[in-house]
Design an enzyme around this catalytic site. Structure first.
Site, PDB file in Angstrom:
ATOM      1  N   CYS A 113       5.710  -1.049   6.322  1.00  0.00           N
ATOM      2  CA  CYS A 113       5.733  -2.513   6.374  1.00  0.00           C
ATOM      3  C   CYS A 113       7.071  -2.982   5.827  1.00  0.00           C
ATOM      4  CB  CYS A 113       4.596  -3.062   5.507  1.00  0.00           C
ATOM      5  SG  CYS A 113       4.451  -4.868   5.544  1.00  0.00           S
ATOM      6  N   CYS A 117       5.955  -6.971  -0.363  1.00  0.00           N
ATOM      7  CA  CYS A 117       5.122  -7.500  -1.454  1.00  0.00           C
ATOM      8  C   CYS A 117       5.187  -6.528  -2.640  1.00  0.00           C
ATOM      9  CB  CYS A 117       3.682  -7.702  -0.997  1.00  0.00           C
ATOM     10  SG  CYS A 117       3.540  -8.930   0.309  1.00  0.00           S
ATOM     11  N   CYS A 334      -4.202  -0.421  -0.482  1.00  0.00           N
ATOM     12  CA  CYS A 334      -3.468  -0.275   0.783  1.00  0.00           C
ATOM     13  C   CYS A 334      -2.299   0.687   0.659  1.00  0.00           C
ATOM     14  CB  CYS A 334      -2.862  -1.615   1.202  1.00  0.00           C
ATOM     15  SG  CYS A 334      -4.002  -2.945   1.211  1.00  0.00           S
TER      16      CYS A 334
HETATM   17  N1  SAH Z   1       0.179  -7.694   5.581  1.00  0.00           N
HETATM   18  C1  SAH Z   1      -1.102  -8.326   5.556  1.00  0.00           C
HETATM   19  C2  SAH Z   1      -2.278  -7.364   5.584  1.00  0.00           C
HETATM   20  C3  SAH Z   1      -2.261  -6.115   4.770  1.00  0.00           C
HETATM   21  S1  SAH Z   1      -2.604  -6.182   3.065  1.00  0.00           S
HETATM   22  C4  SAH Z   1      -1.200  -9.282   4.379  1.00  0.00           C
HETATM   23  O1  SAH Z   1      -0.252  -9.373   3.613  1.00  0.00           O
HETATM   24  O2  SAH Z   1      -2.190  -9.998   4.276  1.00  0.00           O
HETATM   25  C5  SAH Z   1      -4.237  -6.757   2.833  1.00  0.00           C
HETATM   26  C6  SAH Z   1      -4.418  -7.506   1.518  1.00  0.00           C
HETATM   27  O3  SAH Z   1      -4.346  -6.617   0.387  1.00  0.00           O
HETATM   28  C7  SAH Z   1      -3.342  -8.559   1.286  1.00  0.00           C
HETATM   29  O4  SAH Z   1      -3.926  -9.717   0.724  1.00  0.00           O
HETATM   30  C8  SAH Z   1      -2.443  -7.865   0.271  1.00  0.00           C
HETATM   31  O5  SAH Z   1      -1.655  -8.794  -0.415  1.00  0.00           O
HETATM   32  C9  SAH Z   1      -3.446  -7.143  -0.573  1.00  0.00           C
HETATM   33  N2  SAH Z   1      -2.923  -6.028  -1.370  1.00  0.00           N
HETATM   34  C10 SAH Z   1      -1.977  -5.131  -1.056  1.00  0.00           C
HETATM   35  N3  SAH Z   1      -1.788  -4.250  -2.052  1.00  0.00           N
HETATM   36  C11 SAH Z   1      -2.649  -4.585  -3.012  1.00  0.00           C
HETATM   37  C12 SAH Z   1      -2.940  -4.058  -4.295  1.00  0.00           C
HETATM   38  N4  SAH Z   1      -2.275  -3.003  -4.785  1.00  0.00           N
HETATM   39  N5  SAH Z   1      -3.902  -4.668  -5.028  1.00  0.00           N
HETATM   40  C13 SAH Z   1      -4.577  -5.741  -4.542  1.00  0.00           C
HETATM   41  N6  SAH Z   1      -4.353  -6.278  -3.348  1.00  0.00           N
HETATM   42  C14 SAH Z   1      -3.392  -5.715  -2.591  1.00  0.00           C
END
Ligand code: SAH
Length: 345
Positions: A113, A117, A334
């Protein structure tokens, strides 16, 4: 001649493809059913196709099917996590979660990706490539075949940003919800986005009945920018306005996701600001205790902070749930399973 990925074609496109190869149009329906209903992983399985066609197809068309690299089953709740291999050697992960209301599969939409984030493991090595519609579908097809369990809900919440792979995502949704295929109800499909405004507005025009989940994670741009680089491109006011438009055009309520990170976005001042923001929206908020990844030092909010955050939102009339953590013993967050696999190599 370029090879065609026939698992990514809709029935009309598949018909045109077969006709141009000198076949009768009715063969398309048979082939389509083998691929999307009987979930055949190879041409050999397609017993009612003539031998001549079965010999011709592999020469001009690909039928991409995923291979199982690893399967992990949670001893706590039966969640299954899969590491699947793609034909180019890349790996992706998918999850099967069992709920009382049915089985839900969480799929990846990209290899890696590029959204960056800060708390997410999927983005640590950047974007490798987009997944094709076939590769998104086959995560569900393989899981249904392997477990023998009917899958009723799909969440596009695995690795990748689905709206950064827009055209393939839209084709995937058409194929997934097609009555000649698995025929999954659009209302049982959720697409989660970090908030790419033009793509949300475009999706609203597709007139799907799917649920949009918006990764919010902060009640203001300052905190949001510290967690999500995409917030530098699209301010919160535009993101929320796009969500409102999505609701107006589709009638579908939005799911707002909010991962609670201790000391970053979990105090009551933030809960209060969030209440104000969401008052004007049609939707509910899903609180997710952040799943710490070892590459970052973010810490999960404690139970008391999570409860207090939830209570304040509720007091302010916001519809709120706390996400149940599934498969905690098998690399829940994820991209963590894929990441640990790549690190071993
Ligand atoms: N790219 C998309 C979908 C994938 S992530 C998005 O950003 O929505 C799915 C969800 O899990 C998103 O809300 C993301 O911010 C969250 N997420 C990713 N890693 C995480 C983690 N380590 N702990 C909690 N939530 C997480």
């Amino acid at each position: 001649m370029e090879r065609t990925d026939i698992k990514s074609l809709n029935l009309e496109e598949l018909t045109a493809f077969l006709v141009s190869a000198g076949e009768k149009p009715f063969r398309a329906k048979q082939l389509y059913e083998w691929i999307h209903q009987k979930l055949a992983a190879s041409y050999d399985e397609m017993t009612n196709l003539p031998k001549s066609l079965k010999e011709k197809l592999p020469k001009m068309a690909d039928l991409p099917s995923l291979t199982v690299v690893e399967e992990k089953i949670s001893q706590i709740d039966g969640t299954r996590k899969y590491l699947f291999g793609l034909s180019d050697g890349n790996v992706i992960e998918s999850v099967l979660m069992k709920y009382k209301h049915g089985n839900s599969v969480c799929i990846s939409s990209q290899v890696g990706c590029r959204m960056g984030c800060r708390f997410c493991a999927s983005t640590l090595d950047g974007l490798e490539r987009n997944l094709s519609p076939a590769e998104m579908l086959d995560q569900i097809y393989r899981i249904q075949k392997l477990t023998g369990e009917r899958v009723s809900n799909i969440v596009v919440m695995g690795s990748g940003e689905p709206l950064d792979n827009y055209e393939n995502l839209v084709q995937f949704i058409h194929l997934l919800t097609d009555e000649n295929g698995l025929n999954i109800s659009q209302r049982n499909v959720t697409v989660s986005t970090c908030g790419i405004v033009p793509a949300i507005l475009k999706l609203a025009e597709e007139k799907f009945q799917i649920t949009l989940a918006l990764s919010l994670h902060a009640p203001n741009d300052e905190v949001r920018k510290s967690l999500m680089p995409v917030a530098n491109r699209y301010p919160l006011v535009d993101v929320l306005s796009a969500c409102h438009t999505y609701f107006e055009k589709t009638g579908r309520r939005i799911t707002f996701e909010y991962s609670l990170v201790s000391g970053v976005n979990d105090n009551l001042k933030e809960a209060s600001a969030l209440s104000v923001l969401l008052k004007a929206q049609h939707g509910h908020i899903n609180l997710i205790p952040v799943n710490p990844i070892k590459e970052r030092d973010y810490v999960q909010s404690d139970r008391k902070a999570i409860e207090a955050f939830k209570n304040l939102l509720e007091k302010n009339g916001i519809n709120v749930t706390i996400r149940r953590e599934m498969g905690r013993d098998i690399n829940g967050a994820c991209g963590q399973l894929r990441k640990s696999f790549l690190n071993q190599e």
